[in-house]
Design an enzyme around this catalytic site. Structure first.
Site, mmCIF file in Angstrom:
data_model
loop_
_atom_site.group_PDB
_atom_site.id
_atom_site.type_symbol
_atom_site.label_atom_id
_atom_site.label_comp_id
_atom_site.label_asym_id
_atom_site.label_seq_id
_atom_site.Cartn_x
_atom_site.Cartn_y
_atom_site.Cartn_z
ATOM 1 N N TYR A 139 21.663 -36.867 -9.843
ATOM 2 C CA TYR A 139 20.853 -37.671 -8.925
ATOM 3 C C TYR A 139 19.419 -37.827 -9.412
ATOM 4 O O TYR A 139 18.794 -38.855 -9.203
ATOM 5 C CB TYR A 139 20.900 -37.092 -7.503
ATOM 6 N N ARG A 164 19.450 -40.622 -11.868
ATOM 7 C CA ARG A 164 19.531 -41.915 -11.182
ATOM 8 C C ARG A 164 18.200 -42.260 -10.517
ATOM 9 O O ARG A 164 17.753 -43.405 -10.547
ATOM 10 C CB ARG A 164 20.643 -41.871 -10.125
ATOM 11 N N ASN A 199 23.499 -51.354 0.021
ATOM 12 C CA ASN A 199 22.727 -50.750 -1.066
ATOM 13 C C ASN A 199 21.948 -49.535 -0.577
ATOM 14 O O ASN A 199 21.524 -49.476 0.569
ATOM 15 C CB ASN A 199 21.783 -51.792 -1.669
ATOM 16 N N HIS A 256 25.526 -47.417 3.838
ATOM 17 C CA HIS A 256 25.976 -46.400 2.883
ATOM 18 C C HIS A 256 24.901 -45.337 2.638
ATOM 19 O O HIS A 256 24.967 -44.592 1.667
ATOM 20 C CB HIS A 256 26.399 -47.045 1.558
ATOM 21 N N CYS A 269 18.799 -31.420 4.559
ATOM 22 C CA CYS A 269 19.456 -30.116 4.476
ATOM 23 C C CYS A 269 20.973 -30.258 4.553
ATOM 24 O O CYS A 269 21.497 -30.967 5.404
ATOM 25 C CB CYS A 269 18.959 -29.239 5.622
ATOM 26 N N CYS A 311 20.148 -28.848 9.361
ATOM 27 C CA CYS A 311 19.242 -28.126 10.261
ATOM 28 C C CYS A 311 18.135 -29.038 10.769
ATOM 29 O O CYS A 311 17.321 -28.647 11.600
ATOM 30 C CB CYS A 311 18.645 -26.906 9.564
ATOM 31 N N CYS A 354 15.953 -26.576 1.143
ATOM 32 C CA CYS A 354 15.422 -26.844 2.474
ATOM 33 C C CYS A 354 14.232 -25.930 2.755
ATOM 34 O O CYS A 354 14.325 -24.716 2.574
ATOM 35 C CB CYS A 354 16.526 -26.619 3.506
ATOM 36 N N ASN A 406 26.211 -66.028 -4.004
ATOM 37 C CA ASN A 406 26.828 -65.143 -4.992
ATOM 38 C C ASN A 406 27.178 -65.971 -6.229
ATOM 39 O O ASN A 406 27.786 -67.021 -6.098
ATOM 40 C CB ASN A 406 28.110 -64.524 -4.395
ATOM 41 N N ALA A 434 20.415 -64.794 -5.902
ATOM 42 C CA ALA A 434 19.601 -64.696 -4.689
ATOM 43 C C ALA A 434 18.120 -64.918 -4.994
ATOM 44 O O ALA A 434 17.401 -65.546 -4.220
ATOM 45 C CB ALA A 434 19.801 -63.328 -4.039
#
Ligand SMILES: [Zn+2]
Length: 245
Positions: free
Chosen positions: A64, A67, A99, A116, A124, A128, A146, A212, A231
């Protein structure tokens, strides 16, 4: 076709926007499926499920972080700003997006439904209540933890095997059923249950403007104006009413 679309937008009292990966891709946002280099050895389940995160938080967070770093410089294209202008003009234009990159909000849009989830925050894993914006600082030492209870954090995106946030999805379906016009932008209309939104709108009598470059199942449906273009090129044209006034 462009003129027809402009008139529909102008006349619409309850328009809704629905966007997919194509909208982000035009800004240069990459979709990651674990196909590159060293990530090839991991399955999508390992990298993108809550079980995978629990089993190896450091590796999953490295994924992550990669990314996050790659998406950091990505900026909204002109199509996003055209939508922002349209939202300001109409005073009502909920934006439903598949997205996770937060580009709609970055372009100044409000009332954005991220069905999404969002890549911009983490929270957390024990729920929590602790939540924090993703930043370079946060992902310096992995995995981030956390500050309230010490558990590991999770990205606020819908992970593999998780249900979509039901409150957000329900509101999205309500909006689809109540709108008179839906702008469907850059989505293949293939990933359910999100893919059902334009069809729910059509069933309720709404018109659809699809933008599209690629034809989809929706393109050939009745009540759909399908514009085969990017777009970033077409939205500024559609949102511009200067010629009419
Ligand atoms: Zn916690």
């Amino acid at each position: 076709m462009i003129q027809m679309a402009k008139e529909l937008i102008k006349a619409s009292r309850k328009p809704v926007v629905f966007t997919g990966a194509g909208m982000s891709r035009e800004s240069g946002m990459r979709t990651f499926r674990g196909e590159d280099g060293l990530w090839k050895q991991y399955s999508p389940e390992q990298l993108s499920s809550i079980e995978g995160l629990r089993a190896d938080p450091e590796t999953v967070w490295e994924w992550y972080r990669m990314r996050f770093m790659k998406s950091e410089g990505v900026k909204p294209h002109s199509g996003y700003y055209a939508l922002t202008a349209l939202q300001n003009e109409k005073g009502y234009l909920p934006v439903i997006t598949q997205n996770i990159d937060g580009l709609h909000s970055e372009a100044g849009q409000v009332d954005v439904l991220e069905i999404h989830g969002s890549m911009r925050t983490a929270s957390c894993i024990h729920r929590c209540g602790y939540s924090v914006a993703l930043s370079r600082e946060l992902v310096k030492n992995l995995p981030p933890v956390c500050q309230k209870c010490g558990a590991i954090l999770r990205p606020d995106i819908v992970l593999f095997g998780e249900a979509l946030p039901q409150d957000v999805l329900m509101r999205a379906y309500n909006l689809a059923e109540q709108c008179d016009l839906m702008l469907v932008i850059g989505t293949s209309v293939k990933v359910w249950p999100a893919a059902g939104l334009p069809f729910a709108a059509l069933d309720s009598g709404a018109k659809i403007i699809e933008i599209n470059p690629v034809q989809t199942e929706l393109s050939v449906s009745k009540g759909v104006i399908s514009i085969r273009n990017n777009a970033g090129e077409i939205l500024p044209v559609l949102a511009d009413h200067r010629q009419e006034s």
